[in-house]
Design an enzyme around this catalytic site. Structure first.
Site, short mmCIF file in Angstrom:
data_model
loop_
_atom_site.label_atom_id
_atom_site.label_comp_id
_atom_site.label_asym_id
_atom_site.label_seq_id
_atom_site.Cartn_x
_atom_site.Cartn_y
_atom_site.Cartn_z
N ASP A 94 -102.20 -67.42 68.20
CA ASP A 94 -102.42 -67.37 69.65
C ASP A 94 -102.72 -65.91 70.00
OD1 ASP A 94 -100.11 -67.91 72.49
OD2 ASP A 94 -102.23 -67.33 72.40
N SER A 95 -103.88 -65.46 69.55
CA SER A 95 -104.17 -64.03 69.66
C SER A 95 -105.23 -63.77 70.72
CB SER A 95 -104.70 -63.51 68.31
OG SER A 95 -106.05 -63.91 68.14
N1 SAM Z 1 -104.01 -66.99 75.41
C1 SAM Z 1 -104.61 -65.72 75.10
C2 SAM Z 1 -106.02 -65.87 74.61
O1 SAM Z 1 -106.40 -66.97 74.16
O2 SAM Z 1 -106.74 -64.87 74.71
C3 SAM Z 1 -103.73 -65.01 74.11
C4 SAM Z 1 -102.41 -64.70 74.70
S1 SAM Z 1 -101.39 -63.57 73.91
C5 SAM Z 1 -101.09 -62.49 75.23
C6 SAM Z 1 -102.44 -62.66 72.82
C7 SAM Z 1 -101.57 -61.72 72.00
O3 SAM Z 1 -102.16 -61.40 70.74
C8 SAM Z 1 -101.32 -60.35 72.66
O4 SAM Z 1 -100.00 -60.30 73.13
C9 SAM Z 1 -101.59 -59.33 71.55
O5 SAM Z 1 -100.63 -58.28 71.55
C10 SAM Z 1 -101.49 -60.21 70.32
N2 SAM Z 1 -102.13 -59.67 69.11
C11 SAM Z 1 -103.39 -59.18 68.95
N3 SAM Z 1 -103.58 -58.78 67.68
C12 SAM Z 1 -102.43 -59.05 67.00
C13 SAM Z 1 -102.00 -58.88 65.65
N4 SAM Z 1 -102.82 -58.34 64.71
N5 SAM Z 1 -100.75 -59.28 65.31
C14 SAM Z 1 -99.92 -59.83 66.25
N6 SAM Z 1 -100.25 -60.01 67.55
C15 SAM Z 1 -101.50 -59.61 67.91
#
Ligand code: SAM
Length: 282
Positions: free
Chosen positions: A159-160
């Protein structure tokens, strides 16, 4: 339209944009990883934006959080160990923990600030954070999966953010190989796979990389998501072996509430649009 009264996300390449009328900006900060903004909107409740991209709103997050979790969990015979890579707003975690079979739900988000802001501005999404089965880690999900032992997880939910910045490596073959190595034999990877209308090539690249990693049994599902580019989103399931049958009766008997997801929606979401079938010879 007075720009100061609206939040607008422009979609490069699609030459389109999505706007929400705002009451006021509640917060902004530069975290060690990304620029975070929170708005109070006129009709969508609170809105979280990361690096200029809409992430979650009070009003419509149920589409995404329910469709990123329940189809995969009801497609697994007995999901006990679930990892959420990203998911810092905690909405997916809340949905996963509705399943009584789940014994361990680890959320691995690289940016702790996202969760701390969600606790303030989206408390309804953080209601399950203190569930004894839940564990919140703030590290890079790429490293977490790389270092994981074989057969250590049943469902991995990615869910990134979009495949740029810290999330870029979550959409490549090397990451999928690491997922293959730590998933159980009937394990399932489910990843948000952007919009089939705007990002069909990206989905093709993801499916090819998943297949090359050994996660060759693929199923892309589709659902509405007002907030995201095109308003029509997808998630792609990938597994080592053919996806088990949908636990339809368990879904019909589910003891928990959802807003959008049910057995009919599950089956409808799995239907493949004609252009998608042609694009990938399905
Ligand atoms: N629903 C959203 C979308 O589809 O764009 C995603 C929601 S959530 C807020 C996305 C999360 O991915 C963020 O909190 C970000 O910090 C996290 N993220 C990005 N790259 C990452 C990584 N390499 N490892 C862990 N988390 C990551």
């Amino acid at each position: 339209m007075n720009p100061s009264e609206w939040f607008t996300e422009q979609v490069p390449g699609a030459e389109s944009a999505f706007s929400l009328k705002i009451k006021k900006k509640l917060h902004e900060e530069q975290s060690p990883f990304q620029f975070l903004e929170i708005y109070e909107t006129e009709t969508f409740g609170n809105l979280m934006v990361i690096d200029g991209c809409t992430m979650v709103s009070t009003r419509d997050n149920f589409f995404y959080h329910e469709m990123m979790s329940h189809p995969a969990l009801f497609s697994h015979p007995d999901p006990k160990r679930v990892w959420i890579i990203g998911g810092g707003d905690c909405g997916t975690l809340k949905e996963v923990l509705k399943h009584a079979t789940v014994e361990q739900a680890v959320q691995i988000d690289i940016d702790e600030r996202v969760t701390r802001l969600a606790e303030i501005y989206f408390p309804e999404l953080c209601e399950s954070n203190n569930d004894p089965r839940a564990e919140l880690k703030f590290i890079d999900g790429i490293k977490w999966v790389k270092d994981a032992a074989p057969n250590s997880v049943d469902i991995i939910i990615v869910d990134s953010t979009d495949p740029v910045g810290p999330a870029e490596g979550l959409f490549g073959e090397a990451f999928y190989r690491d997922c293959f190595n730590c998933l159980s034999e009937n394990g399932i990877l489910v990843q948000q796979s952007e919009s089939a209308l705007f990002h069909l090539k990206l989905i093709g690249d993801m499916r090819a990389a998943m297949g090359n990693s050994g996660l060759s049994h693929l199923q892309t599902l589709f659902f509405p998501q007002c907030l995201y580019p095109s308003g029509w989103w997808s998630a792609t399931l990938a597994a080592k072996n053919p996806l088990p049958a949908f636990r339809e009766q368990d879904c019909l008997d589910k003891p928990f509430d959802t807003v959008y997801y049910n057995a009919d929606i599950h089956k409808a979401a799995m239907a493949q649009p004609e252009f998608f079938k042609k694009a990938f010879s399905l």
